[in-house]
Design a protein around this motif. Structure first.
Motif, PDB file in Angstrom:
ATOM      1  N   ILE A  13       0.844  -1.201   0.000  1.00  0.00           N
ATOM      2  CA  ILE A  13       0.000   0.000   0.000  1.00  0.00           C
ATOM      3  C   ILE A  13       0.887   1.261   0.000  1.00  0.00           C
ATOM      4  CG2 ILE A  13      -1.701   1.284   1.402  1.00  0.00           C
ATOM      5  CD1 ILE A  13      -3.069  -1.352   1.974  1.00  0.00           C
ATOM      6  N   PHE A  14       2.169   1.033   0.300  1.00  0.00           N
ATOM      7  CA  PHE A  14       3.174   2.099   0.219  1.00  0.00           C
ATOM      8  C   PHE A  14       2.672   3.365   0.931  1.00  0.00           C
ATOM      9  CE2 PHE A  14       5.610   4.890  -3.128  1.00  0.00           C
ATOM     10  CZ  PHE A  14       6.612   5.140  -2.194  1.00  0.00           C
ATOM     11  N   TYR A  15       2.390   3.189   2.226  1.00  0.00           N
ATOM     12  CA  TYR A  15       1.937   4.323   3.069  1.00  0.00           C
ATOM     13  C   TYR A  15       0.803   5.106   2.403  1.00  0.00           C
ATOM     14  CZ  TYR A  15       6.397   3.108   5.117  1.00  0.00           C
ATOM     15  OH  TYR A  15       7.451   2.405   5.637  1.00  0.00           O
ATOM     16  N   ASP A  16      -0.148   4.368   1.806  1.00  0.00           N
ATOM     17  CA  ASP A  16      -1.355   4.917   1.151  1.00  0.00           C
ATOM     18  C   ASP A  16      -1.064   5.614  -0.183  1.00  0.00           C
ATOM     19  OD1 ASP A  16      -2.700   3.953   3.310  1.00  0.00           O
ATOM     20  OD2 ASP A  16      -3.202   5.890   4.193  1.00  0.00           O
ATOM     21  N   LYS A  17       0.198   5.650  -0.591  1.00  0.00           N
ATOM     22  CA  LYS A  17       0.528   6.356  -1.852  1.00  0.00           C
ATOM     23  C   LYS A  17      -0.011   5.586  -3.057  1.00  0.00           C
ATOM     24  CE  LYS A  17       4.667   8.578  -0.077  1.00  0.00           C
ATOM     25  NZ  LYS A  17       4.621   8.024   1.294  1.00  0.00           N
ATOM     26  N   ILE A  18      -0.258   4.289  -2.863  1.00  0.00           N
ATOM     27  CA  ILE A  18      -0.757   3.450  -3.953  1.00  0.00           C
ATOM     28  C   ILE A  18      -2.157   3.893  -4.411  1.00  0.00           C
ATOM     29  CG2 ILE A  18      -1.835   1.654  -2.494  1.00  0.00           C
ATOM     30  CD1 ILE A  18       0.282   0.895  -5.512  1.00  0.00           C
ATOM     31  N   PHE A  19      -2.886   4.596  -3.526  1.00  0.00           N
ATOM     32  CA  PHE A  19      -4.249   5.005  -3.866  1.00  0.00           C
ATOM     33  C   PHE A  19      -4.268   6.188  -4.833  1.00  0.00           C
ATOM     34  CE2 PHE A  19      -4.787   3.404   0.671  1.00  0.00           C
ATOM     35  CZ  PHE A  19      -5.051   2.118   0.254  1.00  0.00           C
ATOM     36  N   THR A  20      -3.129   6.855  -4.961  1.00  0.00           N
ATOM     37  CA  THR A  20      -3.024   7.987  -5.886  1.00  0.00           C
ATOM     38  C   THR A  20      -2.618   7.476  -7.262  1.00  0.00           C
ATOM     39  OG1 THR A  20      -2.179   9.242  -4.036  1.00  0.00           O
ATOM     40  CG2 THR A  20      -1.879  10.230  -6.201  1.00  0.00           C
ATOM     41  N   ARG A  21      -3.244   8.019  -8.322  1.00  0.00           N
ATOM     42  CA  ARG A  21      -2.814   7.591  -9.663  1.00  0.00           C
ATOM     43  C   ARG A  21      -1.374   8.062  -9.901  1.00  0.00           C
ATOM     44  NH1 ARG A  21      -7.793   9.265 -13.303  1.00  0.00           N
ATOM     45  NH2 ARG A  21      -6.772  11.230 -12.864  1.00  0.00           N
ATOM     46  N   PRO A  22      -0.563   7.233 -10.596  1.00  0.00           N
ATOM     47  CA  PRO A  22       0.856   7.563 -10.756  1.00  0.00           C
ATOM     48  C   PRO A  22       1.083   8.986 -11.261  1.00  0.00           C
ATOM     49  CG  PRO A  22       0.376   5.439 -11.759  1.00  0.00           C
ATOM     50  CD  PRO A  22      -0.920   5.972 -11.265  1.00  0.00           C
ATOM     51  N   GLU A  23       0.263   9.416 -12.228  1.00  0.00           N
ATOM     52  CA  GLU A  23       0.494  10.745 -12.808  1.00  0.00           C
ATOM     53  C   GLU A  23       0.199  11.873 -11.821  1.00  0.00           C
ATOM     54  OE1 GLU A  23      -1.420   8.341 -13.946  1.00  0.00           O
ATOM     55  OE2 GLU A  23      -3.391   9.038 -14.558  1.00  0.00           O
ATOM     56  N   LYS A  33       8.930  11.964  -7.308  1.00  0.00           N
ATOM     57  CA  LYS A  33       9.885  10.962  -6.788  1.00  0.00           C
ATOM     58  C   LYS A  33       9.220   9.609  -6.503  1.00  0.00           C
ATOM     59  CE  LYS A  33       9.617  12.646  -2.060  1.00  0.00           C
ATOM     60  NZ  LYS A  33      10.258  13.017  -0.856  1.00  0.00           N
ATOM     61  N   HIS A  34       7.886   9.593  -6.383  1.00  0.00           N
ATOM     62  CA  HIS A  34       7.199   8.322  -6.099  1.00  0.00           C
ATOM     63  C   HIS A  34       6.518   7.730  -7.326  1.00  0.00           C
ATOM     64  CE1 HIS A  34       6.721  10.112  -1.846  1.00  0.00           C
ATOM     65  NE2 HIS A  34       7.803   9.365  -1.913  1.00  0.00           N
ATOM     66  N   ARG A  35       6.543   8.468  -8.420  1.00  0.00           N
ATOM     67  CA  ARG A  35       5.726   8.112  -9.590  1.00  0.00           C
ATOM     68  C   ARG A  35       6.029   6.708 -10.127  1.00  0.00           C
ATOM     69  NH1 ARG A  35       5.059  13.263 -13.161  1.00  0.00           N
ATOM     70  NH2 ARG A  35       4.188  13.963 -11.189  1.00  0.00           N
ATOM     71  N   THR A  36       7.321   6.413 -10.296  1.00  0.00           N
ATOM     72  CA  THR A  36       7.691   5.106 -10.864  1.00  0.00           C
ATOM     73  C   THR A  36       7.320   3.981  -9.904  1.00  0.00           C
ATOM     74  OG1 THR A  36       9.501   6.212 -11.975  1.00  0.00           O
ATOM     75  CG2 THR A  36       9.603   3.832 -11.918  1.00  0.00           C
ATOM     76  N   ILE A  37       7.549   4.212  -8.621  1.00  0.00           N
ATOM     77  CA  ILE A  37       7.231   3.160  -7.634  1.00  0.00           C
ATOM     78  C   ILE A  37       5.736   2.881  -7.669  1.00  0.00           C
ATOM     79  CG2 ILE A  37       7.240   2.511  -5.187  1.00  0.00           C
ATOM     80  CD1 ILE A  37       9.681   4.292  -4.791  1.00  0.00           C
ATOM     81  N   VAL A  38       4.918   3.945  -7.629  1.00  0.00           N
ATOM     82  CA  VAL A  38       3.456   3.764  -7.635  1.00  0.00           C
ATOM     83  C   VAL A  38       3.034   3.046  -8.922  1.00  0.00           C
ATOM     84  CG1 VAL A  38       1.242   4.975  -7.731  1.00  0.00           C
ATOM     85  CG2 VAL A  38       2.982   5.711  -6.098  1.00  0.00           C
ATOM     86  N   HIS A  39       3.583   3.475 -10.040  1.00  0.00           N
ATOM     87  CA  HIS A  39       3.245   2.863 -11.332  1.00  0.00           C
ATOM     88  C   HIS A  39       3.594   1.372 -11.328  1.00  0.00           C
ATOM     89  CE1 HIS A  39       4.200   1.521 -15.416  1.00  0.00           C
ATOM     90  NE2 HIS A  39       3.143   2.231 -15.760  1.00  0.00           N
ATOM     91  N   ASN A  40       4.820   1.052 -10.919  1.00  0.00           N
ATOM     92  CA  ASN A  40       5.286  -0.339 -10.948  1.00  0.00           C
ATOM     93  C   ASN A  40       4.531  -1.211  -9.947  1.00  0.00           C
ATOM     94  OD1 ASN A  40       7.092   0.533 -12.812  1.00  0.00           O
ATOM     95  ND2 ASN A  40       8.918   0.113 -11.624  1.00  0.00           N
ATOM     96  N   VAL A  79      -2.949  -5.010   6.251  1.00  0.00           N
ATOM     97  CA  VAL A  79      -2.167  -5.420   7.422  1.00  0.00           C
ATOM     98  C   VAL A  79      -0.798  -4.799   7.220  1.00  0.00           C
ATOM     99  CG1 VAL A  79      -1.120  -7.382   8.624  1.00  0.00           C
ATOM    100  CG2 VAL A  79      -3.385  -7.616   7.600  1.00  0.00           C
ATOM    101  N   GLY A  80      -0.201  -4.285   8.288  1.00  0.00           N
ATOM    102  CA  GLY A  80       1.088  -3.611   8.139  1.00  0.00           C
ATOM    103  C   GLY A  80       0.929  -2.494   7.111  1.00  0.00           C
ATOM    104  N   ASP A  81       1.853  -2.458   6.158  1.00  0.00           N
ATOM    105  CA  ASP A  81       1.786  -1.455   5.098  1.00  0.00           C
ATOM    106  C   ASP A  81       1.148  -2.055   3.838  1.00  0.00           C
ATOM    107  OD1 ASP A  81       2.217   0.907   3.682  1.00  0.00           O
ATOM    108  OD2 ASP A  81       4.242   0.309   3.087  1.00  0.00           O
ATOM    109  N   GLY A  82       0.252  -3.018   4.045  1.00  0.00           N
ATOM    110  CA  GLY A  82      -0.428  -3.648   2.912  1.00  0.00           C
ATOM    111  C   GLY A  82       0.271  -4.933   2.526  1.00  0.00           C
ATOM    112  N   MET A  83      -0.404  -6.044   2.764  1.00  0.00           N
ATOM    113  CA  MET A  83       0.219  -7.333   2.418  1.00  0.00           C
ATOM    114  C   MET A  83      -0.580  -8.016   1.335  1.00  0.00           C
ATOM    115  SD  MET A  83       1.513  -9.064   5.886  1.00  0.00           S
ATOM    116  CE  MET A  83       3.237  -9.434   5.817  1.00  0.00           C
ATOM    117  N   LEU A  84       0.103  -8.389   0.276  1.00  0.00           N
ATOM    118  CA  LEU A  84      -0.534  -9.171  -0.778  1.00  0.00           C
ATOM    119  C   LEU A  84      -0.239 -10.638  -0.483  1.00  0.00           C
ATOM    120  CD1 LEU A  84      -2.020  -9.024  -3.580  1.00  0.00           C
ATOM    121  CD2 LEU A  84       0.245  -9.413  -4.574  1.00  0.00           C
TER     122      LEU A  84
END
Ligand SMILES: C[S@@+](CC[C@H](N)C(=O)[O-])C[C@H]1O[C@@H](n2cnc3c(N)ncnc32)[C@H](O)[C@@H]1O
Length: 207
Positions: free
Chosen positions: A153-163, A168-175, A196-201
């Motif tokens: 979940i990357f500290y909730d940053k995953i909920f934001t669209r990459p663009e 600095k987080h764009r590539t990580i979110v995209h990937n 759970v934690g910072d998001g567990m798959l």
């Protein structure tokens, strides 16, 4: 809620408690307490005999998995040599040297050379690179095996669209989004993303 839930977490062994205290003091990122408790449950349930971990840090999660599945052989890969040597020392201190092998190297280079297979894989390295490991993770996991990926979940940053994410987080979110989409839509897998934690798959490879 968090305060209450924290009272329900199991007491850790003296060694794991000491490693958690060290990690807090020196800001080493290790499994959060709730994620550690969940890993304990998963490992105990699954009873893996061969475990692969990518992202050893100081050896906390490898030692935790060892406690839950003492017969298991664990290969754990760490890119940073100093950190890996620290992990080796901690593993020796726990008399678990025979069971846990710390491989110093970049998971992107080490995984293609590993024959496997593994009953359980714990992916906890650089989130932006999970997608690059996709094919090797799949090859290395036995049918019926369990793949657990942390920090999804990357500290909730995953909920934001990459663009819309900070540059600095764009590539990580995209990937990371690509990795999650691929794993959850893969016909060979049954996957679930948990908060759970910072998001567990949690992924099982279908038999
Ligand atoms: C979150 S920490 C691992 C924590 C550990 N699993 C635990 O819970 O005790 C991530 C670790 O992955 C390592 N790492 C980052 N990129 C890596 C790569 N490409 N290959 C192997 N290790 C990597 C980092 O050096 C860091 O020690």
């Amino acid at each position: 809620m968090d305060a209450f839930l924290s009272t329900l977490l199991p007491k850790e062994s003296t060694q794991l408690e000491a490693l958690r205290a060290y990690a807090e003091e020196y800001r080493v990122p290790i499994l959060r307490s709730d994620a550690a408790s969940f890993m304990r449950t998963l490992t105990t349930l699954h009873k893996p005999k061969r475990i692969l971990e990518i992202g050893t840090a100081i050896g906390y999660s490898a030692l935790l998995m060892h406690e839950c599945s003492p017969e298991a052989h664990i290969d754990t890969v760490e890119i940073d040599p100093d950190t890996a040597l620290q992990a080796r020392k901690n593993i020796e201190a726990g008399n678990t040297k025979e069971q846990i092998r710390v491989i110093i190297g970049d998971g992107n280079e080490v995984l293609p050379a590993l024959p496997g297979p593994y009953d359980m894989i714990f992916l906890d390295s650089a989130k932006g690179q999970y997608i690059h490991l996709y094919d090797d993770l799949k090859r290395l996991l036995v049918p019926g095996g369990l793949l657990v990926c942390d920090n999804c979940i990357f500290y909730d940053k995953i909920f934001t669209r990459p663009e819309e994410a900070p540059h600095k987080h764009r590539t990580i979110v995209h990937n990371l989004r690509e990795f999650l989409t691929k794993a959850t839509h893969d016909a060979d897998y049954t996957a679930s993303l948990l908060q759970v934690g910072d998001g567990m798959l949690i992924v099982t490879k279908n038999r």
